[in-house]
Every structure is written in C-alpha cells, then in structure tokens.
Design an enzyme around this catalytic site. Sequence first.
Site, PDB file in Angstrom:
ATOM      1  N   CYS A   9      18.939 -19.163 -18.452  1.00 37.23           N
ATOM      2  CA  CYS A   9      18.973 -19.599 -17.051  1.00 37.23           C
ATOM      3  C   CYS A   9      17.918 -18.799 -16.285  1.00 37.23           C
ATOM      4  O   CYS A   9      16.943 -18.326 -16.887  1.00 37.23           O
ATOM      5  CB  CYS A   9      20.367 -19.448 -16.453  1.00 37.23           C
ATOM      6  SG  CYS A   9      20.986 -17.759 -16.370  1.00 37.23           S
ATOM      7  N   ARG A  15      24.843 -18.334 -14.983  1.00 34.95           N
ATOM      8  CA  ARG A  15      25.128 -19.470 -15.873  1.00 34.95           C
ATOM      9  C   ARG A  15      25.029 -19.145 -17.361  1.00 34.95           C
ATOM     10  O   ARG A  15      25.944 -19.457 -18.124  1.00 34.95           O
ATOM     11  CB  ARG A  15      24.179 -20.642 -15.552  1.00 34.95           C
ATOM     12  CG  ARG A  15      24.478 -21.311 -14.263  1.00 34.95           C
ATOM     13  CD  ARG A  15      23.331 -22.162 -13.777  1.00 34.95           C
ATOM     14  NE  ARG A  15      22.194 -21.338 -13.362  1.00 34.95           N
ATOM     15  CZ  ARG A  15      21.057 -21.811 -12.883  1.00 34.95           C
ATOM     16  NH1 ARG A  15      20.893 -23.110 -12.792  1.00 34.95           N
ATOM     17  NH2 ARG A  15      20.097 -20.995 -12.514  1.00 34.95           N
ATOM     18  N   ASP A 117      22.857 -24.015  -9.953  1.00 35.55           N
ATOM     19  CA  ASP A 117      22.989 -22.562  -9.829  1.00 35.55           C
ATOM     20  C   ASP A 117      24.104 -22.190  -8.851  1.00 35.55           C
ATOM     21  O   ASP A 117      24.021 -22.551  -7.674  1.00 35.55           O
ATOM     22  CB  ASP A 117      21.642 -22.025  -9.311  1.00 35.55           C
ATOM     23  CG  ASP A 117      21.548 -20.525  -9.447  1.00 35.55           C
ATOM     24  OD1 ASP A 117      22.550 -19.897  -9.858  1.00 35.55           O
ATOM     25  OD2 ASP A 117      20.473 -19.987  -9.152  1.00 35.55           O
TER      26      ASP A 117
HETATM   27  N1  PTR Z   1      16.885 -13.173  -9.980  1.00 40.11           N
HETATM   28  C1  PTR Z   1      17.000 -13.660  -8.648  1.00 40.11           C
HETATM   29  C2  PTR Z   1      18.292 -14.263  -8.353  1.00 40.11           C
HETATM   30  C3  PTR Z   1      19.046 -15.039  -9.339  1.00 40.11           C
HETATM   31  C4  PTR Z   1      20.088 -14.446  -9.987  1.00 40.11           C
HETATM   32  C5  PTR Z   1      20.964 -15.215 -10.711  1.00 40.11           C
HETATM   33  C6  PTR Z   1      20.759 -16.561 -10.758  1.00 40.11           C
HETATM   34  O1  PTR Z   1      21.674 -17.331 -11.414  1.00 40.11           O
HETATM   35  P1  PTR Z   1      21.598 -17.592 -12.980  1.00 40.11           P
HETATM   36  O2  PTR Z   1      21.899 -16.269 -13.626  1.00 40.11           O
HETATM   37  O3  PTR Z   1      22.656 -18.611 -13.223  1.00 40.11           O
HETATM   38  O4  PTR Z   1      20.236 -18.102 -13.255  1.00 40.11           O
HETATM   39  C7  PTR Z   1      19.714 -17.164 -10.138  1.00 40.11           C
HETATM   40  C8  PTR Z   1      18.834 -16.387  -9.416  1.00 40.11           C
HETATM   41  C9  PTR Z   1      16.867 -12.550  -7.595  1.00 40.11           C
HETATM   42  O5  PTR Z   1      16.728 -11.402  -7.980  1.00 40.11           O
HETATM   43  O6  PTR Z   1      16.966 -12.869  -6.424  1.00 40.11           O
END
Ligand code: PTR
Length: 148
Positions: A9, A15, A117
């Site tokens: 993800c 996710r 998400d």
């Molecule tokens: N990595 C991004 C945020 C992010 C984190 C988790 C995320 O959900 P998933 O783990 O499901 O991709 C999506 C985006 C940040 O630091 O702002």
Amino acid sequence: MSHRILFVCTGNTCRSPMAAALLKSKQLPDLEVKSAGVFAAEGSDASLHVKTVLKEKGIETKHRSSMLKKEDIDWATHIFAMTAGHKQLIIERFPEAKEKTFTLKEFVFGKQGDVSDPFGGSVETYRKTRDELEKLIDHLVRKLGGNQ
Ligand SMILES: N[C@@H](Cc1ccc(OP(=O)(O)O)cc1)C(=O)O
C-alpha cells in the site's frame, strides 16, 4: 507449492499490514506473508485503529513499516497492490515484477477496483476496510488453495 505473498500500500501502516495480519491469522501451511509501502517510513507501528479493529477479531499485531525494496520483490511469488496506482508504481520501479503483480481485487474477483485508504478516518472507517479486506482474503485463500 508454497506461496510468498507481499501486500503493498502507500504508507505500510494501514491497509497492507491489515491484509497481511488477516492472512497470517489463517496459519496456512506453506504460506509466508509480508507487507511494504511505496512511500513508507521505516519502523512505524501499524496505526492505532488498525490494531483496534484487528483485536476485535482476536488478532494481535506486531508491525514495523518498511519501504518496498528490491529484495521484497525478488522474495515474493505474488505481489498484491491495494490500488491500481500502487500496481503501476511497483511495475515502474521494478519492471521485473510485472508478471506477478496484481491489484488484490483483480486477482480475487477478476475485475479492477481499489481498496481505498482509511488513513485519518474514524475507527468505523477502519472497520469497513477490515471487513472489505477480510472478504478479499477469504477469497484469496480459496483461490491460492486451488492453485496449489
Ligand atoms: N506516509 C504518509 C501517510 C500515509 C500513511 C498510511 C497510509 O495508509 P496505508 O498504510 O493504507 O497506505 C497512507 C498514507 C505520510 O507520512 O503522511
């Protein structure tokens, strides 16, 4: 035949760790599971709501986020992306992964679709994502079982 499944993800805190924990909880023989993110920090725990909604299903999570690496790509027999965007990015960065990279929904149901998400959402949003992933994982297990 043994399978090494990699879920991917964005941040590897919501996710893909949830999908990996749900699949691991099945404790299937000859199946290894990992997760990674296309824009992930190293070493973050899974989000609090992920831990909460997995606990509701009796699943304890120990997780440390990691950025998708070449060694993960080489390790995996199947790479399941949460969205078509993730799939595209994976293949752009690692063209050699093309034949074994799918969105989870296209692999399971044979048609395109994203797992959206839940990041920043309420615990109820995370519960919906968990329930969606749980169905997908149940179908995935059946499908992989048929291919063994
Ligand atoms: N990595 C991004 C945020 C992010 C984190 C988790 C995320 O959900 P998933 O783990 O499901 O991709 C999506 C985006 C940040 O630091 O702002």
